[in-house]
Design an enzyme around this catalytic site. Sequence first.
Site, PDB file in Angstrom:
ATOM      1  N   SER A 121       0.819  -1.218   0.000  1.00  0.00           N
ATOM      2  CA  SER A 121       0.000   0.000   0.000  1.00  0.00           C
ATOM      3  C   SER A 121       0.849   1.262   0.000  1.00  0.00           C
ATOM      4  O   SER A 121       0.351   2.352  -0.300  1.00  0.00           O
ATOM      5  CB  SER A 121      -0.951   0.009   1.197  1.00  0.00           C
ATOM      6  OG  SER A 121      -0.222   0.056   2.423  1.00  0.00           O
ATOM      7  N   HIS A 122       2.148   1.135   0.358  1.00  0.00           N
ATOM      8  CA  HIS A 122       3.033   2.301   0.392  1.00  0.00           C
ATOM      9  C   HIS A 122       4.224   2.150  -0.557  1.00  0.00           C
ATOM     10  O   HIS A 122       5.168   2.920  -0.483  1.00  0.00           O
ATOM     11  CB  HIS A 122       3.537   2.534   1.823  1.00  0.00           C
ATOM     12  CG  HIS A 122       2.486   3.048   2.739  1.00  0.00           C
ATOM     13  ND1 HIS A 122       1.515   2.233   3.275  1.00  0.00           N
ATOM     14  CD2 HIS A 122       2.225   4.290   3.201  1.00  0.00           C
ATOM     15  CE1 HIS A 122       0.711   2.953   4.044  1.00  0.00           C
ATOM     16  NE2 HIS A 122       1.122   4.200   4.004  1.00  0.00           N
ATOM     17  N   LEU A 174       6.063   5.086   7.398  1.00  0.00           N
ATOM     18  CA  LEU A 174       6.830   5.861   8.374  1.00  0.00           C
ATOM     19  C   LEU A 174       7.965   5.059   8.998  1.00  0.00           C
ATOM     20  O   LEU A 174       8.938   5.632   9.493  1.00  0.00           O
ATOM     21  CB  LEU A 174       5.877   6.379   9.463  1.00  0.00           C
ATOM     22  CG  LEU A 174       6.391   7.452  10.417  1.00  0.00           C
ATOM     23  CD1 LEU A 174       6.981   8.642   9.684  1.00  0.00           C
ATOM     24  CD2 LEU A 174       5.267   7.907  11.355  1.00  0.00           C
ATOM     25  N   ASP A 182       4.785   0.556  13.000  1.00  0.00           N
ATOM     26  CA  ASP A 182       4.305   1.736  12.274  1.00  0.00           C
ATOM     27  C   ASP A 182       2.801   1.561  12.141  1.00  0.00           C
ATOM     28  O   ASP A 182       2.341   0.531  11.636  1.00  0.00           O
ATOM     29  CB  ASP A 182       4.988   1.775  10.905  1.00  0.00           C
ATOM     30  CG  ASP A 182       4.451   2.860   9.974  1.00  0.00           C
ATOM     31  OD1 ASP A 182       3.521   3.590  10.347  1.00  0.00           O
ATOM     32  OD2 ASP A 182       4.967   2.949   8.842  1.00  0.00           O
ATOM     33  N   ALA A 186      -1.212   3.714  11.649  1.00  0.00           N
ATOM     34  CA  ALA A 186      -2.029   4.910  11.535  1.00  0.00           C
ATOM     35  C   ALA A 186      -2.880   5.068  12.790  1.00  0.00           C
ATOM     36  O   ALA A 186      -3.050   4.125  13.571  1.00  0.00           O
ATOM     37  CB  ALA A 186      -2.927   4.813  10.303  1.00  0.00           C
ATOM     38  N   GLU A 193      -4.791   1.314   2.475  1.00  0.00           N
ATOM     39  CA  GLU A 193      -5.595   0.087   2.422  1.00  0.00           C
ATOM     40  C   GLU A 193      -6.984   0.376   1.864  1.00  0.00           C
ATOM     41  O   GLU A 193      -7.575  -0.459   1.175  1.00  0.00           O
ATOM     42  CB  GLU A 193      -5.694  -0.522   3.826  1.00  0.00           C
ATOM     43  CG  GLU A 193      -4.362  -0.923   4.441  1.00  0.00           C
ATOM     44  CD  GLU A 193      -3.649  -2.006   3.643  1.00  0.00           C
ATOM     45  OE1 GLU A 193      -4.341  -2.833   3.002  1.00  0.00           O
ATOM     46  OE2 GLU A 193      -2.409  -2.030   3.652  1.00  0.00           O
ATOM     47  N   ARG A 219       5.028 -13.847  17.284  1.00  0.00           N
ATOM     48  CA  ARG A 219       5.598 -12.929  16.298  1.00  0.00           C
ATOM     49  C   ARG A 219       5.573 -11.514  16.841  1.00  0.00           C
ATOM     50  O   ARG A 219       4.533 -11.025  17.269  1.00  0.00           O
ATOM     51  CB  ARG A 219       4.796 -13.000  14.996  1.00  0.00           C
ATOM     52  CG  ARG A 219       5.449 -12.284  13.841  1.00  0.00           C
ATOM     53  CD  ARG A 219       4.575 -12.341  12.607  1.00  0.00           C
ATOM     54  NE  ARG A 219       3.449 -11.412  12.681  1.00  0.00           N
ATOM     55  CZ  ARG A 219       2.466 -11.344  11.791  1.00  0.00           C
ATOM     56  NH1 ARG A 219       2.444 -12.196  10.797  1.00  0.00           N
ATOM     57  NH2 ARG A 219       1.505 -10.461  11.932  1.00  0.00           N
TER      58      ARG A 219
END
Length: 335
Positions: A45-46, A122, A176, A178, A186, A301
């Site tokens: 997405s980035h 970011l 990172d 939002a 997304e 994880r």
Amino acid sequence: MSIVLTVAELTDLVAEVLVRHGLARDSARCVAGVVAAAERDGSRSHGLFRLPGYVATLKSGWIDGNARPVVTEVAPGVVAVDAANGFAQPALAAGSPLLIAKARSQGIAAMAIRNSHHFAALWPDVEPFAEAGFVALACVNARSRVAPWGATRKFLGTNPMAFACPRDGAPPLVWDQASSVIAQGEVLLAARDGHDLPDGVGLDAAGQATNDPRAVLDGGAMLPFGGHKGSGIAFMVEILAAAVTGGRFGFEDGSAAFPGAQTSNAGECVILIDPARAGGTDVGSRIAGLFEGFAAAGVSRLPGDARYARRSRSIAEGVSIPAETYETVQRLLAG
């Protein structure tokens, strides 16, 4: 079918596209590095998905492709950078040496970037600082896309934040996120691919809950994660990244006057802490012990682990790019 490129080849390709559309070559290398890193690590997405947005923004005149960041030492522990209406990554690169020197000397330092456009993930901003031994925190504000808790129209940005800390004998822990339920990228991907959004992600233009990504993008609003908690964090980021730095608030965005512009002229705040100067002892092993405790509690994880696994595969096997995406990049390169 897909095209496979090395990370270096991908970075070079993205840089040439950006130069082709008016971005100075040194700045293009900075921006291309984070676009390629996102694609390498599977943060699609980035990655290349956003390259048309970079190009459209450059062509719109909303951003200065030849901007030269101005770095100012404003206090013993503070570096200010005026990005001069350019991308945030060159401004971060320009101010980082002084920021690092101050953090080494003082134990803690901050960088206040204003008049900048941040259109990338970011985590690439903070990971290198953790690799150098620092605990790092960064946050960026953006144009209004999120309805604050209890509101029915957008006012705050998605206002992401990123954190990184060093690990003994392992890559840094990096996250990172939002302040919205999901990143705006997304929502854009869902709209492109014709997928519905999960419940609780957004509102339509009438302020009603919707699963339609196009309704969210067309006059609607995204929602903060965790209700009032995420709304409070988005507000905090707006203060740190805009009010403190001297950047624009999200609601002051002026991109609508530049058709095609997709970025926000806003601000970024970066804070570094040198664990060796913070008063704690044996910080590295204590952090390692904390991670061991996570594992003992059943965590399989840690944040960033999946990204690192995808990175290792990309470095060993190359970055696999869908043929349609590669064709889009080639069209952009052709002009």
